[in-house]
Design an enzyme around this catalytic site. Sequence first.
Site, PDB file in Angstrom:
ATOM      1  CD  GLU A  33      -2.818   1.584   0.065  1.00  0.00           C
ATOM      2  OE1 GLU A  33      -2.661   2.615  -0.284  1.00  0.00           O
ATOM      3  OE2 GLU A  33      -3.397   0.779  -0.344  1.00  0.00           O
ATOM      4  N   GLY A  34       0.570   2.095  -1.013  1.00  0.00           N
ATOM      5  CA  GLY A  34       1.382   3.257  -1.180  1.00  0.00           C
ATOM      6  C   GLY A  34       1.003   4.638  -0.223  1.00  0.00           C
ATOM      7  N   GLY A 178     -25.556   9.224 -10.888  1.00  0.00           N
ATOM      8  CA  GLY A 178     -25.337   7.700 -10.566  1.00  0.00           C
ATOM      9  C   GLY A 178     -25.212   7.865  -8.866  1.00  0.00           C
ATOM     10  CB  VAL A 179     -24.130   5.251  -6.361  1.00  0.00           C
ATOM     11  CG1 VAL A 179     -24.084   5.118  -5.116  1.00  0.00           C
ATOM     12  CG2 VAL A 179     -24.928   4.254  -6.776  1.00  0.00           C
ATOM     13  CD  GLU A 183     -24.082   7.163  -1.465  1.00  0.00           C
ATOM     14  OE1 GLU A 183     -24.322   6.149  -1.303  1.00  0.00           O
ATOM     15  OE2 GLU A 183     -22.662   7.556  -1.259  1.00  0.00           O
ATOM     16  CB  VAL A 233     -21.148  17.455 -20.121  1.00  0.00           C
ATOM     17  CG1 VAL A 233     -20.010  18.420 -19.576  1.00  0.00           C
ATOM     18  CG2 VAL A 233     -22.184  17.469 -18.835  1.00  0.00           C
ATOM     19  CB  ALA A 317     -16.491  -1.866  -0.671  1.00  0.00           C
ATOM     20  CG  HIS A 441     -46.023  -4.356  15.640  1.00  0.00           C
ATOM     21  ND1 HIS A 441     -46.033  -3.592  14.329  1.00  0.00           N
ATOM     22  CD2 HIS A 441     -46.646  -3.542  16.487  1.00  0.00           C
ATOM     23  CE1 HIS A 441     -46.833  -2.637  14.602  1.00  0.00           C
ATOM     24  NE2 HIS A 441     -47.242  -2.557  15.837  1.00  0.00           N
TER      25      HIS A 441
END
Length: 462
Positions: A33-34, A178-179, A183, A233, A317, A441
């Site tokens: 991991e960088g 999109g998502v 969001e 666009v 993910a 309930h």
Amino acid sequence: MASYDVIIIGSGPGGYVCAIRCAQLGLKTACVEGRDTLGGTCLNVGCIPSKALLHASHMLHEAEHNFAAMGLKGKSPSVDWKQMLSYKETTIEQNTKGIEFLFKKNKIDWLKGWGSVPEAGKVKVGDEAHEAKNIIIASGSEPASLPGVDVDEKVVVTSTGALELGRVPKKLVVIGAGVIGLELGSVYARLGSEVTVVEFLDVITPGMDGEVQKTFQKLLKKQGLEFIMGAAVQKTEATKTKAKVIYKLRKDDSEHVIDADTVLVATGRKPFTEGLGLDGLGIEMTKRGQIAVNKEWQTNVSGIYAIGDVIEGPMLAHKAEDEGMAVAEVIAGKHGHVNYGVIPGVIYTHPEVANVGVTEEELKETGRDYKVGKFSFMGNGRAKANFAGDGFVKILADKSTDRILGAHIVGPAAGDLIHEICVAMEFGASAQDLALTCHAHPTYSEAVREAALACGDGPIHM
């Protein structure tokens, strides 16, 4: 030169989950991991920080719109943007430190730096080379842009820049419905921005159930988001503090301009494979720039695997996590499996949107006989008490066997409710199986049972 059973390139959800599972299975494991922190895009500049801002801004919305009706009187809270960003950073730190702890607990070596594969069986990190019997590429994805749209992460931003703006923009233009765009558009709309979403297609959230698309767009419009649909666009023009978005309407080819303080480019993501050395290895790629793999996630080069956003399938993910666990099982000589037909998708707006399995449009296209069970949250006592009656649960089942084929939810806690249906589908359950299962309930989950009942004789509360 260090030697490992497995080296994973990338510490996002796919990579770190894969590393932990490999270690649990007794494999000597390292993860490359960088970044200065583990967790990849998701934990650092994606899923986790965006959910922190969604939660904070939703609390503001509740205070402004619902508190008084519940008898909670007082001055409406003001927004301290710097403090909100600090809260987001604390959330990131807690999660990334958690992964670091899990690596230490499972004796996984973190090889700090950016990795490449000079040849099969070797991973280079910086100036150091490491041997590995198996290499797993889990390098994730990066934001995709459009021709004529130059991202500077200050005025014209991707999701990364949108999570750390210097101020809440007065006018925000989101390119893409999109998502990610919806969001983050929701976050800033709640914080007071005028949000306009520009989308090339005539529907939002491409690929989702048509009824969900229409209902969801109506609810977002009620919350103040504006939509320009069927708009291509052409380019953006930015100064140090402002921007213009130039687009053409597809229906008549007319050109229009919209002004913005900030432009969020949310036109999807693409696999991040730069610098890995895949060309030199002769690794086969798909036409869309993804790494081609077989059913055991192995590339055409023996001993090199790939998972997550760099291969085909939804860029989620949890899909990467499942693949990470499965490929670890394969390497350990066990059976790794991912049921790609039961991978849920969630949009974390309010209300939330969740789906699993097929859409009604897909069933019509294939000519399969099906039935629909639907129940509105307005018939759910808990939802009405919590000002959360918007939306519905929709279950699609085979007409002859009653087996659940898909489900689509717009409503409170949809991202949690969908998993009851996922488990049912994993075990081949029928809608009647859900309908005959006792649900507490009052809970939102009763809406799921009612939708299942609607696949039979009909719901009780509608």
